[in-house]
Write an enzyme that holds these catalytic residues in place. Structure first.
Site, PDB file in Angstrom:
ATOM      1  N   CYS A  22      45.035  47.231 -39.120  1.00  0.00           N
ATOM      2  CA  CYS A  22      45.391  45.797 -38.860  1.00  0.00           C
ATOM      3  C   CYS A  22      45.453  44.858 -39.929  1.00  0.00           C
ATOM      4  O   CYS A  22      46.615  44.367 -40.677  1.00  0.00           O
ATOM      5  CB  CYS A  22      44.529  44.917 -37.815  1.00  0.00           C
ATOM      6  SG  CYS A  22      44.677  45.926 -36.236  1.00  0.00           S
TER       7      CYS A  22
ATOM      8  N   HIS B  47      43.768  37.777 -38.110  1.00  0.00           N
ATOM      9  CA  HIS B  47      42.899  38.865 -38.525  1.00  0.00           C
ATOM     10  C   HIS B  47      43.161  38.911 -40.215  1.00  0.00           C
ATOM     11  O   HIS B  47      43.249  39.826 -40.692  1.00  0.00           O
ATOM     12  CB  HIS B  47      43.479  40.132 -37.983  1.00  0.00           C
ATOM     13  CG  HIS B  47      42.309  41.178 -37.835  1.00  0.00           C
ATOM     14  ND1 HIS B  47      42.286  42.227 -37.305  1.00  0.00           N
ATOM     15  CD2 HIS B  47      40.923  41.133 -38.561  1.00  0.00           C
ATOM     16  CE1 HIS B  47      41.239  43.038 -37.602  1.00  0.00           C
ATOM     17  NE2 HIS B  47      40.599  42.471 -38.126  1.00  0.00           N
TER      18      HIS B  47
END
Length: 493
Positions: free
Chosen positions: A84, A145
């Site tokens: 990610c 993130h």
């Protein structure tokens, strides 16, 4: 006579009013043509074979089918990492994660965890800042993130509006307690839902994330229908948990199990956005993109659907395999992108920033290397099919593992590695060469039959190492991540 003069003046006022109105309409029309709305949907861990346009025979995705029928499918669209954080860093900056210091750090590893002192450096210029400076409204609804501390939040990186979670949905307080002292696990807060820079809910119901994100996205589009906007929707699903989440309407309905439930709700969400754009009559002024941040992790049974599938590509997400880096991608812009078309040349998420900058009339960041390209000609023209890339690099954290040029992908020989999609411990001393166009499943190593190709790609690998670095050897053109002292949990006041 006076009455005639009044009528004449009235007609003149009407004519002037109509002229000004028509000029305004023309200006708005030109503005929309030059500055289209942009909606970017990035799913989490969705595999290449998880949706019908890319071959799924189990998971139903009628809205994505429509998107493919009316838009363009990209069969060689790449991310820059199998996980990610580094992948999302490339979306934001148009650069390899290794260039911007978001590939790995000693505290977190290759993805940021709660209460990390690291994040995307505030001096980096994001795609949101580029289009914002060109006059766009900018919103993010979903998973960020790229740092949960205030200097790294989306609102400090070019977004006017943020509604979502600051990291992955599997980084909950329960998981933190299980981790213990490692990664400050005991300090992890309940999963926070944020509005801009404040936590508005703690310990959220993850079954409702897709539904709530969709509702917020529809509200955002409605509120900004009269201006140019960039809406980034990094969905939390299917996500990193063994059993993805879905709302009651979709739970238990898919033949693909919980993973399929989650994907079918993402398909519904995308359809709702398409319908809203058409309802507001702005679909023809909007570029809609659907993609994933990396490939599916896949379950123990590689032929199953427990955690998605990257078939017919080889390998799992979280690796440098084709299945980890090549993701399903669709682009839809009625009247502009030709419908029912397929693009089969290599393009990447790094191309989004320069392409969006071109569409918005914005400026690319000065005094820094941007690795992506403006691929607008490849979107609108059926004849422009050549990739702009001389070479593309596959990194696992700080280690360069593979190089692609044209149809050829070379896994370079390695003395050691922490993870590899093809080599096992004690292997890796010989090169692996695949023609990833003809051999889509990467089954046939043709290195010995193509020594000149191997030699050429090894030279490109050396160029990449000098530029972007390799394990324990910094590159000459790398930039640092952001870092602060004394990070704190993201919690409700």
């Amino acid at each position: 006579m006076k009455q005639i003069k009044k009528i004449g003046r009235g007609c003149l006022y009407l004519m002037v009013g109509y002229f000004l109105w028509s000029c305004n309409v023309e200006r708005n029309s030109n503005k929309n043509a030059l500055q289209p709305n942009i909606v970017l949907i990035v799913t989490d861990n969705l595999g290449y074979g998880d949706i019908e346009p890319f071959g799924s025979e189990i998971i139903r995705t009628p809205n994505l089918n429509r998107m493919a029928k009316e838009g363009r499918k990209f069969t060689h669209f790449y991310v820059t990492a199998g996980v990610c954080t580094p992948s999302r860093a490339s979306i934001m900056t148009g650069s390899y994660a290794q260039r911007v210091g978001m590939d790995y750090n000693d505290r977190d590893g290759n993805v940021l965890r709660p209460i990390s002192p690291y994040g995307l450096h505030p001096d980096e210029v994001t795609v949101a800042e580029v289009v914002q400076q060109a006059g766009y409204a900018t919103g993010i609804i979903g998973k960020w993130h790229l740092g949960d501390q205030k200097p790294f939040l989306p609102t400090r990186q070019g977004f006017d509006y943020f509604f979502g979670i600051p990291y992955s949905d599997d980084m909950t307080q329960v998981v933190g307690q299980r981790i213990g002292e490692r990664l400050d696990g005991k300090r992890w807060p309940p999963l926070p839902l944020m509005l801009n820079e404040e936590v508005v809910e703690a310990g959220i119901d993850r079954n409702l994330l897709t539904k709530r994100y969709t509702q917020k996205a529809l509200e955002y589009i409605e509120a900004h229908k009269d201006t140019s906007f960039f809406l980034y929707i990094p969905q939390a699903m299917p996500g990193s948990t063994k059993k993805p989440f879905a709302s009651e309407k979709f739970r238990g309905k898919s033949q693909g199990g919980p993973w399929g439930d989650s994907v079918e709700e993402l398909d519904w969400s995308t359809g709702e956005i398409m319908n809203k754009l058409e309802e507001l009559e702005i679909a023809e002024h909007t570029l809609l993109i659907f993609t994933s941040d990396n490939g599916a992790p896949m379950g123990e049974d590689l032929s199953g659907m427990e955690r998605g599938t990257n078939r017919p590509l080889y390998g799992r997400g979280y690796t440098t395999s084709e299945g980890g880096f090549r993701v399903p991608t669709l682009m839809w812009w009625p009247g502009t992108i030709p419908g029912g078309t397929v693009h089969g040349e290599l393009v990447t998420t790094m191309d989004l920033l320069p392409t969006f900058a071109h569409l918005a009339g914005g400026k690319l960041p000065d005094a820094r290397i941007i690795d992506g390209y403006n691929i607008w000609p490849l979107l609108k023209d059926t004849a422009s099919t050549q990739s702009p890339y001389d070479v593309f690099y596959y990194y696992h954290q700080e280690q360069l593992q593979a190089v692609r040029r044209g149809p050829w992908k070379l896994f370079v020989p390695l003395e050691e590695f922490s993870q590899h999609p093809h080599f096992r411990e004690g292997e890796g001393h010989e090169p692996l060469l695949f023609n990833v166009r003809e051999d889509i499943s990467s089954r046939h190593n043709v290195a010995k039959a193509n020594p000149k190709v191997v030699e050429e790609l090894m030279e490109w690998a050396q160029k990449g190492r000098r530029d972007l670095g390799d394990t324990n050897n910094p590159g000459k053109n790398q930039r640092p991540p952001g870092k602060i002292e004394n990070p704190v949990p993201v919690s409700m006041k």
